[in-house]
Design a protein around this motif. Structure first.
Motif, PDB file in Angstrom:
ATOM      1  N   LEU A 160       0.816  -1.213   0.000  1.00 52.36           N
ATOM      2  CA  LEU A 160       0.000   0.000   0.000  1.00 52.36           C
ATOM      3  C   LEU A 160       0.851   1.265   0.000  1.00 52.36           C
ATOM      4  O   LEU A 160       1.911   1.318   0.618  1.00 52.36           O
ATOM      5  N   THR A 161       0.342   2.259  -0.655  1.00 53.47           N
ATOM      6  CA  THR A 161       0.978   3.575  -0.580  1.00 53.47           C
ATOM      7  C   THR A 161       0.591   4.200   0.748  1.00 53.47           C
ATOM      8  O   THR A 161      -0.369   3.767   1.402  1.00 53.47           O
ATOM      9  N   ALA A 162       1.299   5.225   1.137  1.00 53.62           N
ATOM     10  CA  ALA A 162       0.998   5.894   2.406  1.00 53.62           C
ATOM     11  C   ALA A 162      -0.405   6.469   2.395  1.00 53.62           C
ATOM     12  O   ALA A 162      -1.139   6.383   3.387  1.00 53.62           O
ATOM     13  N   TRP A 175      -2.918   3.621   2.789  1.00 60.87           N
ATOM     14  CA  TRP A 175      -2.880   3.120   4.166  1.00 60.87           C
ATOM     15  C   TRP A 175      -3.632   4.064   5.099  1.00 60.87           C
ATOM     16  O   TRP A 175      -4.397   3.640   5.949  1.00 60.87           O
TER      17      TRP A 175
END
Length: 196
Positions: free
Chosen positions: A143-145, A148
């Motif tokens: 996941l990307t930040a 997330w």
């Protein structure tokens, strides 16, 4: 047994819904009052307080209001039970008593139906929120930040919203039961006042 003792014996029988210490305190109060006022037989007691049934209704109604006001843990349920006992000690006709019982039964069924639907909805929302929180921490690598944070935020909102709604429902039910208890108690007191 003296006639005043017959009066108090019947009164005690009608107060069986009260906790023993509260029942004895009420009986002691009225016995002492009768003794100090010279009320020595059932006719004098009935003239002053009404029949044992009416006095029992009054005592039960006062106890229900007092219990609803204090409303400690479990106090609201006990207050409702005492208020209903006070209501059913009133001299009402059989059809009225049946109508009240049926109305309470229908209300209980409606509350259970709505409550179970709401409980399932809250469970699902809470479960989805917890699943989102769990997946936001277990799926960190792909996941990307931003994604997330979205998962984490959605999970917190759903779980917190479900908990908040549940707390609101508990608060509303307690307050509605208190108001119902006070309403029943005031009805009993008015009915006793008109009967006197």
């Amino acid at each position: 047994m003296s006639t005043s003792e017959q009066y108090f014996h019947e009164l005690a029988a009608r107060l069986k819904r009260l906790p023993p210490e509260e029942r004895e305190a009420a009986l002691d109060f009225y016995r002492e009052f009768a003794q100090e006022s010279g009320l020595t037989d059932a006719a004098m007691l009935t003239e002053r307080f009404g029949p044992p049934r009416a006095l029992a209704s009054k005592i039960l109604a006062e106890s229900a209001v007092k219990t609803a006001d204090s409303a400690r843990k479990g106090g609201v349920g006990r207050a409702v039970a005492i208020a209903l006992a006070a209501l059913f000690t009133l001299p009402v006709t059989f059809p009225v008593a049946i109508a009240v019982i049926l109305l309470l039964l229908v209300l209980a069924i409606l509350v259970l139906a709505a409550g179970s639907g709401l409980a399932v909805t809250l469970y699902v929302l809470g479960r989805v929120g917890i699943e989102l929180l769990f997946h936001s921490f277990t799926s960190l690598a792909p996941l990307t930040a931003a994604m997330w944070m979205k998962l984490l935020g959605a999970g917190l909102i759903l779980a917190g919203g479900a908990a908040g709604v549940l707390g609101l429902i508990v608060w509303l039910v307690r307050n509605l039961l208190k108001k119902l208890t006070v309403l029943i108690s005031k009805t009993v007191e008015r009915s006793n006042h008109h009967a006197s």
